[in-house]
Design a protein around this motif. Structure first.
Motif, PDB file in Angstrom:
ATOM      1  N   TYR A  50       0.818  -1.215   0.000  1.00 29.11           N
ATOM      2  CA  TYR A  50       0.000   0.000   0.000  1.00 29.11           C
ATOM      3  C   TYR A  50       0.851   1.263   0.000  1.00 29.11           C
ATOM      4  O   TYR A  50       0.400   2.314  -0.476  1.00 29.11           O
ATOM      5  CB  TYR A  50      -0.981  -0.028   1.168  1.00 29.11           C
ATOM      6  N   SER A 239      -9.320  -3.638   2.160  1.00 27.77           N
ATOM      7  CA  SER A 239      -8.031  -3.300   1.577  1.00 27.77           C
ATOM      8  C   SER A 239      -7.455  -2.101   2.316  1.00 27.77           C
ATOM      9  O   SER A 239      -8.191  -1.236   2.795  1.00 27.77           O
ATOM     10  CB  SER A 239      -8.152  -2.994   0.083  1.00 27.77           C
ATOM     11  N   GLY A 240      -6.123  -2.059   2.406  1.00 28.23           N
ATOM     12  CA  GLY A 240      -5.463  -0.949   3.091  1.00 28.23           C
ATOM     13  C   GLY A 240      -5.049  -1.304   4.495  1.00 28.23           C
ATOM     14  O   GLY A 240      -5.333  -2.390   5.007  1.00 28.23           O
ATOM     15  N   ASP A 277      -6.890   1.182  -1.821  1.00 29.86           N
ATOM     16  CA  ASP A 277      -7.133   0.968  -0.406  1.00 29.86           C
ATOM     17  C   ASP A 277      -8.490   1.552  -0.008  1.00 29.86           C
ATOM     18  O   ASP A 277      -9.149   2.227  -0.783  1.00 29.86           O
ATOM     19  CB  ASP A 277      -6.008   1.559   0.442  1.00 29.86           C
TER      20      ASP A 277
END
Length: 297
Positions: A50, A239-240, A277
């Motif tokens: 990320y 996500s992230g 993200d």
């Protein structure tokens, strides 16, 4: 040691540590970032990925090399009679067809499953396969069952940004600009073959409700689940590295399904590189019925 080894790839979200706990073997997926080769969960962590994404690095996905695949198979066949190999969906990568091609040289000892799943649903397939292997199922029968039930899953994903879909050419710049201007939150779906549009919402709150409604509709109309969905797995992903939204989403879904124990996993990096993200997701798969699990006992 069992007679059948279960292999999947890191698109499943199964880390090396978890793989050892489950008794499953995982091929790391390769990524090229600024033309340098990395392997998921080996030389590429979630945090590193990320950071590269935020820095607008040139990121591309790749398939495991044939040598990496065959080296693992050859090693396992010294200890196991057969292998069930579960790659990510054939609709999302060429790694499935490539593995199927080289499996022909293994004279019926390697069974490559086109399970049409990715991320947390692929993880559940690998766990189910391991349970079937432990229950005495043959590799060919595990492959057949997983392919026959490949459609018994859904994934819905809400994005925080349209930037990465635009960057990857999956939507037009004009559509991305309009969505950003109107602050639309797209809901995407994965139903086996590909990542596709499902709905658009004005706010993240509305998008979260859309996903909950979609899963409930699948329970009722596609899977004919029990009223309490006790015969379904409910799974969450994100996500992230900022889990503020993801943890809030987890609480909301857990309140809707209080009796379920849920995965709460990072989305596969192969998905994350296309959506960025800040995404949250919900997924479901059918549970293995007891009469299936214990068929050969």
């Amino acid at each position: 040691m069992g007679k059948v080894a279960i292999v999947t790839d890191s698109n499943s979200g199964i880390t090396n540590e978890v793989a050892r706990e489950l008794g499953i073997y995982v091929l790391p997926m390769p990524f090229y970032i600024n033309e340098k080769l990395y392997y998921e969960d080996i030389s590429l962590t979630q945090e590193d990925f990320y950071k590269f994404l935020k820095d607008n690095a040139d990121i591309s996905t790749s398939m495991p090399s044939l040598t990496d695949v065959t080296d693992l198979w050859d090693k396992l066949l010294k200890e196991y009679e057969a292998i069930v190999h579960i790659p990510m969906s054939s609709g999302l990568s060429g790694s499935c067809s490539a593995a199927q091609a080289i499996a022909r040289d293994y004279e019926g000892k390697v069974f490559v499953v086109d399970n049409r799943r990715i991320s947390i649903t692929q993880k559940q397939s690998a766990i189910d396969a391991k349970a079937l292997a432990d229950a005495g199922w043959k590799a060919a029968d595990i492959k057949q069952y997983l392919e026959e039930t490949a459609g018994d899953s859904s994934i819905y994903i809400t994005l925080s940004t349209l930037y990465y879909l635009k960057k990857g050419g999956r939507i037009t710049p004009a559509a991305a600009a309009l969505g950003t201007l109107l602050r639309l939150k797209p809901v995407l779906q994965i139903q086996g073959a590909k990542l596709d549009a499902y709905a658009k919402s004005r706010t993240m709150k509305a998008a979260r409700q859309t996903m909950l409604d979609a899963i409930k509709s699948d329970f009722d109309t596609r899977f004919h689940a029990k009223p309490d969905a006790s015969d379904m797995h409910v799974m969450l992903a994100y996500s992230g590295v900022d889990l503020t939204e993801a943890n809030s989403w987890r609480e909301e879904v857990q309140a809707a399904y209080p009796d379920h124990t849920m995965f709460f996993d990072p989305l596969s990096l192969s998905v994350a590189c296309h959506i960025g993200d800040g995404a949250i997701a919900i997924a479901c798969t059918k549970k293995l019925p007891d009469e299936v699990l214990h068929r050969y006992e």
